[in-house]
Structure formats: C-alpha cells, structure tokens
Design an enzyme around this catalytic site. Structure first.
Site, PDB file in Angstrom:
ATOM      1  N   GLU A   1       0.799  -1.234   0.000  1.00  0.00           N
ATOM      2  CA  GLU A   1       0.000   0.000   0.000  1.00  0.00           C
ATOM      3  C   GLU A   1       0.832   1.287   0.000  1.00  0.00           C
ATOM      4  O   GLU A   1       0.649   2.150   0.849  1.00  0.00           O
ATOM      5  CB  GLU A   1      -0.978  -0.031   1.179  1.00  0.00           C
TER       6      GLU A   1
ATOM      7  N   GLU B   1      -6.157 -10.754  -1.337  1.00  0.00           N
ATOM      8  CA  GLU B   1      -6.984 -10.533  -0.140  1.00  0.00           C
ATOM      9  C   GLU B   1      -8.461 -10.485  -0.541  1.00  0.00           C
ATOM     10  O   GLU B   1      -9.183  -9.544  -0.217  1.00  0.00           O
ATOM     11  CB  GLU B   1      -6.587  -9.227   0.553  1.00  0.00           C
TER      12      GLU B   1
HETATM   13  O1  G3I Z   1      -4.846  -8.065  18.802  1.00  0.00           O
HETATM   14  C1  G3I Z   1      -5.522  -6.906  19.320  1.00  0.00           C
HETATM   15  C2  G3I Z   1      -6.238  -7.273  20.565  1.00  0.00           C
HETATM   16  O2  G3I Z   1      -5.278  -7.615  21.538  1.00  0.00           O
HETATM   17  C3  G3I Z   1      -7.062  -6.082  21.023  1.00  0.00           C
HETATM   18  O3  G3I Z   1      -7.819  -6.445  22.140  1.00  0.00           O
HETATM   19  C4  G3I Z   1      -8.027  -5.653  19.913  1.00  0.00           C
HETATM   20  C5  G3I Z   1      -8.819  -4.407  20.276  1.00  0.00           C
HETATM   21  O4  G3I Z   1      -9.224  -3.702  19.140  1.00  0.00           O
HETATM   22  O5  G3I Z   1      -7.253  -5.323  18.788  1.00  0.00           O
HETATM   23  C6  G3I Z   1      -6.518  -6.432  18.296  1.00  0.00           C
HETATM   24  O6  G3I Z   1      -5.817  -6.023  17.185  1.00  0.00           O
HETATM   25  C7  G3I Z   1      -6.549  -5.846  16.008  1.00  0.00           C
HETATM   26  C8  G3I Z   1      -5.999  -6.794  14.942  1.00  0.00           C
HETATM   27  O7  G3I Z   1      -6.634  -6.558  13.717  1.00  0.00           O
HETATM   28  C9  G3I Z   1      -6.187  -8.266  15.290  1.00  0.00           C
HETATM   29  O8  G3I Z   1      -7.532  -8.576  15.363  1.00  0.00           O
HETATM   30  C10 G3I Z   1      -6.409  -4.418  15.548  1.00  0.00           C
HETATM   31  O9  G3I Z   1      -7.059  -3.558  16.483  1.00  0.00           O
HETATM   32  C11 G3I Z   1      -7.009  -4.231  14.182  1.00  0.00           C
HETATM   33  O10 G3I Z   1      -6.709  -2.926  13.691  1.00  0.00           O
HETATM   34  C12 G3I Z   1      -6.397  -5.245  13.231  1.00  0.00           C
HETATM   35  O11 G3I Z   1      -7.019  -5.093  11.993  1.00  0.00           O
HETATM   36  C13 G3I Z   1      -6.352  -5.697  10.923  1.00  0.00           C
HETATM   37  C14 G3I Z   1      -5.980  -4.634   9.872  1.00  0.00           C
HETATM   38  O12 G3I Z   1      -5.419  -5.242   8.727  1.00  0.00           O
HETATM   39  C15 G3I Z   1      -4.913  -3.686  10.439  1.00  0.00           C
HETATM   40  O13 G3I Z   1      -3.710  -4.352  10.606  1.00  0.00           O
HETATM   41  C16 G3I Z   1      -7.300  -6.712  10.284  1.00  0.00           C
HETATM   42  O14 G3I Z   1      -7.516  -7.789  11.208  1.00  0.00           O
HETATM   43  C17 G3I Z   1      -6.700  -7.260   8.989  1.00  0.00           C
HETATM   44  O15 G3I Z   1      -7.649  -8.050   8.324  1.00  0.00           O
HETATM   45  C18 G3I Z   1      -6.315  -6.100   8.076  1.00  0.00           C
HETATM   46  O16 G3I Z   1      -5.680  -6.617   6.932  1.00  0.00           O
HETATM   47  C19 G3I Z   1      -5.308  -5.656   5.946  1.00  0.00           C
HETATM   48  C20 G3I Z   1      -4.066  -6.163   5.258  1.00  0.00           C
HETATM   49  O17 G3I Z   1      -3.066  -6.413   6.210  1.00  0.00           O
HETATM   50  C21 G3I Z   1      -3.586  -5.168   4.210  1.00  0.00           C
HETATM   51  N1  G3I Z   1      -4.634  -4.855   3.269  1.00  0.00           N
HETATM   52  C22 G3I Z   1      -5.906  -4.430   3.857  1.00  0.00           C
HETATM   53  C23 G3I Z   1      -6.390  -5.456   4.863  1.00  0.00           C
HETATM   54  C24 G3I Z   1      -7.715  -5.055   5.435  1.00  0.00           C
HETATM   55  O18 G3I Z   1      -7.573  -3.875   6.165  1.00  0.00           O
END
Ligand code: G3I
Length: 390
Positions: free
Chosen positions: A168, A273
């Site tokens: 990205e 994805e």
């Molecule tokens: O692990 C913590 C947990 O400890 C905490 O209690 C909770 C509270 O919000 O958050 C958890 O972390 C979250 C994590 O996902 C795991 O579930 C983050 O807040 C959340 O922001 C994170 O979101 C991920 C996002 O990327 C940001 O990294 C999504 O699961 C994931 O599907 C998404 O994937 C991205 C690709 O990497 C890149 N392309 C876009 C795609 C969708 O956004």
C-alpha cells in the site's frame, strides 16, 4: 359378489407383483448417485492445475484451537497468509526484539499441510511498530529499515514461497503515499526494499501489494512504480491485487483489464486478499484504507438476522463472474487468496463501520459452504467439461 371380490384380489396381486418386479429392476439398474460417483471437490483440488487457493489466517487458526476449522483449512486451501502476525507491530515490537513464535507456528502449519506460505508484509506504513517513528535521523531510519527487512527475510529464508515486500505505497491517483518511509528515505525505499529482500532470500517471489488496483489511475501509478524498479535491474516477481470488492464494483471489465495490464509488465498477478462485501457502502467507499471509520446504524447494517436468499444469490453470481475471469487468465495468475476462511472471522464486520454483520467469504459463520462456494465449484466443473470436449 364373491367372484367380483376374487377378481379384484387377483388384480391387486398381479399389480403388487409387477410393482415389486419394477422396484427390484430399477433398484438394480439405478446408476450410483452423483455424490457416490464423484466425491465433492474441494477448492484446492478444483483449481489445482490453475492457481493456489489461499486464505488469510489468524492466531486461532494458526494454533488450530478449533478442530473443525483446522480440518476445513487443510481440506480446502493450499496456501496461507498471516492476516496480522507478521506485521511489524507484532513481529518486531522493539528495535532489538523480534517475536517470531507465532510466525514460526504459521510456517510449521504450512509445512504440515504442504501449503504455499506467503509472507505479509515487510514494509507497511500501517500497524507499524512505534519504534520506527521514534527515529529522527533519516540515515539511521534507513539503516534500521534495511535491518528490519533483512532480519525478517533471513529468519524465514527458504521457508516462504513469496513476500509482500511493500504494501500500500500508493495514493488513489497513482502518486506515492506520503508515508514515513517516503518522507525519511525518498522514493528509493521502494527499490531498496526489493533489493534487500532478494539479496537475502533469492528463492522467494517478491510482490508489490495494494488495494483498489483496478482503479485506472492507481493502476497506472503501480505500473510506473514497478517498472521503475525493474528497470534498475531489481527483481519484482509479482503484483498483488488485494481484491476487497463489492457486489457491483469494481466492474468485471476493470478486473480483467487490470490483470492484463499488470501481466504486461512480465510479472505474476496474485489476488491476495479477496472478499466481497454485501453491505451498504457509506459514501461509495472503495478499498481498504483502515484509517476510515463511520457510524453504525440499522440502515447500514441490514442483515443482522441472516443474509436474504436474494443477496446470497447475488453474492454467488458475483463470485462466479469473478472466478470466470480468473479462469480465463489463469496463465497470468499465481494465487487467489481469500481474506479469511469464514464470514465470522472477516475484518469486514468491523470496517468501515464497526460492529456490522457482513457475509463476504465462501463459508458461513458455522463453517458451512455457502452458495458462493457452490457457484465457484460448479463453474470449474463446467470449465473442465468444456475443455475436455474442445
Ligand atoms: O490483537 C488486538 C487485541 O489484543 C485487542 O484487544 C483488539 C482491540 O481492538 O485489537 C486487536 O488487534 C486488532 C488486529 O486486527 C487483530 O484482530 C487491531 O485492532 C485491528 O486494527 C487489526 O485489523 C487488521 C488490519 O489489517 C490492520 O492491521 C485486520 O484484522 C486485517 O484483516 C487487516 O488486513 C489488511 C491487510 O493487512 C492489508 N490490506 C488491507 C487489509 C484489510 O484492512
């Protein structure tokens, strides 16, 4: 009267005898049912000659805490991507500390099921470990970034089939995103990241990965950017089109043209994805810019009690149409990865509005295959039959 009764009895006896003969005849001559004839194909078996079928997996799937999910993953998919645990914030939380435990389990799971294992991701401005931003000096930042890339590439050397080296890096108009990497290192960070990774792990395929890659302006930007790197003699093996799509957008023409345009560069195209949101899209938002979030409301979250059949059918048709394009251009496509196994796990339940009930994947919340799954398998069977008769 007695005679008539006798005649009736004789008729019934003859009729019963004939019925029994017919039943025995049909029971013996009946062909085995379709199910007995050919066991249901899994996704990975159906597409084994075309491309890998992958899924993003989370920590629970990596640790196989749910045995039904674990066997579903092993049966249906032959490639895995870590949804979150290889992002810098988790795998490299402090400048001198790596957290490889889960990522090593992820690789071991791939080995256990003989899967193609993809690394996601080396350079991404989001979910970035905070220590990166604490480095003021540009040269020091570049040195630390090089070490980050090389240390990760070294740790997984020979174990990953491919890496998302940069994730990205583009704006929607095709210009470069003003990320911390661009600010500190200039445009050269892109080519450098690919060069460093190739130096350490020459056998892994190296990808540039982004969302909205079907958008014509962004597409041109991606092509310009990747071409510039390749023209410097640096290896880029593929382009990842994330594929966070909707029921009606992008158009099939845009998807097809993008696959063609990217492969013109001489690189592989991966759909990295894939998911299809069925929910209303606030302000026609496209892509996966996770900094965007909107208020929840009943209007924006209409299917909390289950997905109506009409939408289930639309989703199945959408997946069928998309996969028809993938099949048509299978020679250009290396891998199709879904962003999760089942609806309950999808990030789209929380984006761009938190707390919604979305249905973007092929397996429902009880891990049962949906109509969308059947439509893809049926499409592939028709494709094979057509190819056999041609
Ligand atoms: O692990 C913590 C947990 O400890 C905490 O209690 C909770 C509270 O919000 O958050 C958890 O972390 C979250 C994590 O996902 C795991 O579930 C983050 O807040 C959340 O922001 C994170 O979101 C991920 C996002 O990327 C940001 O990294 C999504 O699961 C994931 O599907 C998404 O994937 C991205 C690709 O990497 C890149 N392309 C876009 C795609 C969708 O956004």
């Amino acid at each position: 009267m007695k005679n008539r009764k006798n005649m009736a009895n004789q008729f019934i006896n003859k009729f019963t005898l004939m019925a029994i003969i017919c039943l025995v005849f049909f029971a013996c001559s009946e062909k085995p049912s379709r199910k007995e004839q050919e066991p249901n194909l899994s996704l990975k078996e159906a597409f084994k000659d075309e491309f890998y079928i992958g899924s993003a997996i989370n920590r629970f799937q990596i640790e196989e805490t749910d045995s039904v999910m674990a066997s579903l993953l092993g049966r249906e998919f032959n490639s895995i991507t870590a949804e979150n645990i290889m992002k810098s914030m988790i795998i490299h939380p402090q400048r001198d500390t790596f957290n490889f435990e889960l990522a090593d389990k992820f690789v071991a799971l791939g080995e256990k099921y003989d899967m193609f294992v993809h690394g996601h991701t080396l350079i991404w401005h989001s979910q970035l470990s905070p220590w990166f931003s604490s480095i003021e000096d540009s040269l020091e930042f570049a040195t630390a970034t090089e070490k980050h890339v090389k240390d990760l590439a070294q740790h997984f050397k020979g174990k990953l089939g491919s890496w998302d080296v940069v994730n990205e890096a583009l704006n929607e108009d095709g210009t470069l995103r003003n990320s911390i990497f661009l600010k500190k290192m200039g445009e050269n960070y892109l080519a450098s990241a690919f060069k460093w990774t190739a130096e350490v792990d020459p056998s892994a395929d190296l990808y540039y990965n982004d969302y909205n890659m079907t958008n014509p302006e962004k597409r041109q930007g991606a092509i310009r950017m990747v071409k510039k790197i390749i023209d410097q003699g640096i290896k880029v093996d593929g382009i990842g089109m994330q594929g966070h799509w909707h029921l009606n957008s992008p158009t099939l023409e845009e998807i097809e043209q993008s696959i063609l345009d990217y492969s013109e560069l001489g690189v592989k195209v991966a759909i990295t994805e894939l998911d299809v949101s069925v929910l209303p899209n606030p302000w026609d938002l496209e892509g996966a810019e996770i900094s965007q979030n909107f208020e929840n409301s009943e209007e924006m979250n209409p299917y909390t009690e289950g997905l109506p059949d009409s939408i289930q059918v639309k989703l199945a048709n959408r997946y069928k149409d998309i996969f028809a394009i993938f099949l048509k251009h299978q020679d250009k496509i290396s891998r199709v990865t879904f962003w999760g196994v089942s609806d309950g796990q999808s990030w789209l339940n929380g984006f761009p509005i938190r707390g919604r009930t979305n249905y973007p994947l092929l397996f429902d919340r009880s891990l049962r295959p949906k109509a969308a799954y059947d439509s893809i398998i049926a499409l592939k069977k028709r494709f094979d039959i057509k190819n056999q008769t041609n």
